[in-house]
Design a protein around this motif. Structure first.
Motif, mmCIF file in Angstrom:
data_model
loop_
_atom_site.group_PDB
_atom_site.id
_atom_site.type_symbol
_atom_site.label_atom_id
_atom_site.label_comp_id
_atom_site.label_asym_id
_atom_site.label_seq_id
_atom_site.Cartn_x
_atom_site.Cartn_y
_atom_site.Cartn_z
ATOM 1 N N UNK A 1 0.819 -1.215 0.000
ATOM 2 C CA UNK A 1 0.000 0.000 0.000
ATOM 3 C C UNK A 1 0.855 1.270 0.000
ATOM 4 N N UNK A 2 2.104 1.175 0.461
ATOM 5 C CA UNK A 2 3.017 2.313 0.324
ATOM 6 C C UNK A 2 3.314 2.574 -1.148
ATOM 7 N N UNK A 3 3.599 1.512 -1.888
ATOM 8 C CA UNK A 3 3.888 1.665 -3.322
ATOM 9 C C UNK A 3 2.662 2.164 -4.076
ATOM 10 N N UNK A 4 1.498 1.654 -3.710
ATOM 11 C CA UNK A 4 0.274 2.110 -4.368
ATOM 12 C C UNK A 4 0.062 3.600 -4.124
ATOM 13 N N UNK A 5 0.200 4.035 -2.865
ATOM 14 C CA UNK A 5 0.022 5.456 -2.536
ATOM 15 C C UNK A 5 1.028 6.322 -3.285
ATOM 16 N N UNK A 6 2.260 5.836 -3.395
ATOM 17 C CA UNK A 6 3.294 6.585 -4.112
ATOM 18 C C UNK A 6 2.892 6.791 -5.566
ATOM 19 N N UNK A 7 2.392 5.751 -6.214
ATOM 20 C CA UNK A 7 2.052 5.845 -7.630
ATOM 21 C C UNK A 7 0.784 6.653 -7.883
ATOM 22 N N UNK A 8 -0.135 6.660 -6.952
ATOM 23 C CA UNK A 8 -1.400 7.368 -7.175
ATOM 24 C C UNK A 8 -1.215 8.868 -7.357
ATOM 25 N N UNK A 9 -0.113 9.420 -6.830
ATOM 26 C CA UNK A 9 0.105 10.864 -6.982
ATOM 27 C C UNK A 9 0.372 11.253 -8.444
ATOM 28 N N UNK A 10 0.724 10.272 -9.257
ATOM 29 C CA UNK A 10 0.992 10.542 -10.676
ATOM 30 C C UNK A 10 -0.181 10.111 -11.561
ATOM 31 N N UNK A 11 -1.310 9.764 -10.922
ATOM 32 C CA UNK A 11 -2.455 9.239 -11.662
ATOM 33 C C UNK A 11 -3.741 9.878 -11.148
ATOM 34 N N UNK A 12 -4.146 10.998 -11.723
ATOM 35 C CA UNK A 12 -5.403 11.623 -11.284
ATOM 36 C C UNK A 12 -6.557 10.625 -11.367
ATOM 37 N N UNK A 13 -7.427 10.660 -10.374
ATOM 38 C CA UNK A 13 -8.531 9.686 -10.322
ATOM 39 C C UNK A 13 -9.533 9.935 -11.438
ATOM 40 N N UNK A 14 -9.879 8.866 -12.133
ATOM 41 C CA UNK A 14 -10.974 8.937 -13.086
ATOM 42 C C UNK A 14 -12.288 8.833 -12.337
ATOM 43 N N UNK A 15 -13.410 9.129 -12.998
ATOM 44 C CA UNK A 15 -14.718 9.085 -12.324
ATOM 45 C C UNK A 15 -14.988 7.733 -11.667
ATOM 46 N N UNK A 16 -14.559 6.657 -12.318
ATOM 47 C CA UNK A 16 -14.841 5.322 -11.788
ATOM 48 C C UNK A 16 -13.911 4.938 -10.638
ATOM 49 N N UNK A 17 -12.892 5.764 -10.361
ATOM 50 C CA UNK A 17 -11.946 5.463 -9.285
ATOM 51 C C UNK A 17 -12.278 6.169 -7.975
ATOM 52 N N UNK A 18 -13.180 7.111 -8.023
ATOM 53 C CA UNK A 18 -13.401 7.938 -6.829
ATOM 54 C C UNK A 18 -13.869 7.121 -5.628
ATOM 55 N N UNK A 19 -14.713 6.120 -5.857
ATOM 56 C CA UNK A 19 -15.219 5.304 -4.743
ATOM 57 C C UNK A 19 -14.099 4.516 -4.079
ATOM 58 N N UNK A 20 -13.279 3.819 -4.862
ATOM 59 C CA UNK A 20 -12.207 3.009 -4.273
ATOM 60 C C UNK A 20 -11.141 3.890 -3.648
ATOM 61 N N UNK A 21 -10.867 5.034 -4.257
ATOM 62 C CA UNK A 21 -9.879 5.941 -3.653
ATOM 63 C C UNK A 21 -10.385 6.475 -2.316
#
Length: 470
Positions: A230-250
């Motif tokens: 989850x550290x690696x996931x959090x690190x990568x998410x900063x370079x990937x703006x959330x799409x509409x379908x990602x808002x719930x899981x984020x």
């Protein structure tokens, strides 16, 4: 009912590795979020692992080239190539990762003869295939194509044939160039030398813009990817703006403390929550493994799937995206290449080279229907990597047909076994491991008119089943 959870050494490593905020959620909710978060994040973390080895860690045996530079493999993949599971050994790769933060990158391709298949696949940090260049997609002509990151607002220069939009700031580009036979390699090298990726400013011969800030990329390997997932996931998410379908899981992940660009504060969770995170990840991993086994449709023992595509293709189905990455990250859209996979006989018995010899026979006139070419590649059933063998043959493909022997009735039989079937049959021998077997059939640019494998699993052409020889 009392459930006793034993924390293994890997879990202890999680405790030691992670460091921000404990979410006030029950262990049951924690488990559910960790499970869904693992499935959502698996392709993103896997992609980061490849990117780190290929362009960040210069001491890695898999290092290729810095960002925005193209690396040309002057050979096909071998057992020495271990960063990507189920590597293609049909087409020498040219590949690289693009950093799109400061400016776009321009991909240039030369004119390529119509008889030679090539493709350029654009796959971003979300493992979405967001564009193609090549024989099928754009034709054999030379051209310049511009790749832009999220939020790019600049103008498109004259001469750019198409703009391709990555959903993340870092993106992979994969060139595949058909190799007809070993003697053809100098021709492939000449084509590879004509491929180019360069920042837009270099393409326009203008001064570059202000460089993007330097990044301290966290070290990753297969073990760290598990313990610091989850550290690696959090690190990568900063370079990937959330799409509409990602808002719930984020939003769910944020409740757990997994937020873009912030360390995951695993230590702040209660002991019960920590255990729930670990259990949730295990459940997520099991779901992905099961999904890979059940992907697509069973056709004579082969799983024929349609696993890869763009953002709209996945449409928020994170399990579908995870199984695609697990089965073989950076797979093509089915229109570009379709991949029947098998580890079993049609009756479900596991293929095992230490126990049996096998055959695969294509009836006369029923070879895989393609516009480009087809292949059958052998992998180790456990690692999904190519295996060493005495004749250094990792696949059989259609360019090899002139040197293969057909049966009296015109059919073609491949001999799948660890030992040579004899000199008279060796031209048709696909060496197997002395262990479990994983076979991948690749149909490049599959035909759409009957007989066709498309739609995957429902087409009029069916891959024949593997047969136990002894």
């Amino acid at each position: 009912m009392k459930i006793k959870i034993i924390l293994c050494a890997a879990v202890a490593a999680v405790l030691a590795l992670t460091t921000v905020r404990a979410a006030d959620i029950t262990p049951l909710e924690t488990k559910a979020i960790a499970e869904e978060g693992y499935i959502y994040g698996l392709p993103i973390v896997m992609n980061y692992g490849v990117m780190y080895e290929y362009v960040v860690d210069k001491n890695s045996s898999q290092f290729k080239a810095p960002f925005n530079q193209l690396y040309n493999m002057r050979r096909v993949a071998t057992p020495e190539d271990t960063a990507i599971v189920t590597p293609n050994s049909d087409t020498p790769y040219s590949l690289g990762f693009m950093d799109l933060r400061a400016e776009p990158v321009v991909i240039s391709v030369p004119a390529i003869e119509k008889s030679r298949y090539y493709s350029v696949q654009l796959c971003d940090g979300n493992t979405f295939n967001y564009g193609y260049i090549g024989t099928r997609a754009t034709g054999p002509e030379a051209g310049d194509y511009m790749v832009v990151g999220p939020g790019w607002k600049g103008a498109t220069p004259p001469g750019i044939k198409k703009v391709l939009n990555s959903s993340t700031q870092f993106s992979m580009v994969i060139f595949r160039t058909q190799l007809f036979n070993p003697k053809d390699m100098p021709n492939v090298i000449k084509i590879q030398d004509g491929y180019k990726t360069q920042p837009l400013s270099a393409f326009l011969k203008q001064p570059p813009p202000t460089a993007a800030p330097a990044i301290k990329f966290p070290k990753i390997d297969k073990e760290l990817a598990k313990t610091g997932f989850f550290d690696y996931l959090a690190f990568q998410l900063q370079f990937a703006p959330a799409g509409p379908e990602e808002k719930a899981i984020r939003g769910k992940l944020a409740r757990l403390g997994v937020e873009a660009g912030k360390p995951f504060d695993f230590k702040a969770l209660s002991l019960e929550q920590k255990a729930a995170v670990v259990e949730g990840m295990k459940f997520g991993e099991a779901k992905v493994t099961q999904a890979v086994s059940n992907a697509g449709k069973d056709v004579n023992g082969w799983r024929v799937t349609d696993p890869d595509g763009d953002r709209a293709f996945f449409n928020g189905d994170w399990l579908k995206r995870a199984l695609a990455a697990q089965a073989g990250i950076y797979g093509n859209d089915s229109a570009e290449a379709t991949y029947p996979l098998t580890k079993t006989l049609p009756d479900g018995e596991s293929l095992d080279g230490s126990k049996h010899n096998y055959t695969l026979t294509f009836p006369a006139g029923q070879l895989p229907p393609v516009n480009a070419f087809w292949s059958v590649t052998m992998y180790d059933g456990k690692s999904q990597l190519l295996i060493k063998n005495p004749i250094n043959r990792y696949l059989i493909n259609s360019p090899m047909l002139p040197n293969m022997k057909k049966n009296a009735d015109g059919s073609l039989t491949l001999y799948i076994q660890k030992d040579s079937p004899g000199k008279d049959k060796e031209s048709n021998w696909l060496p197997a491991p002395n262990d479990l077997i994983y076979l991948v059939m690749r149909l490049y640019w599959p035909k759409t008119e009957p007989p066709s494998i498309l739609p995957p699993g429902e087409g009029t052409w069916k891959p024949p089943g593997i047969v136990k020889a002894n």
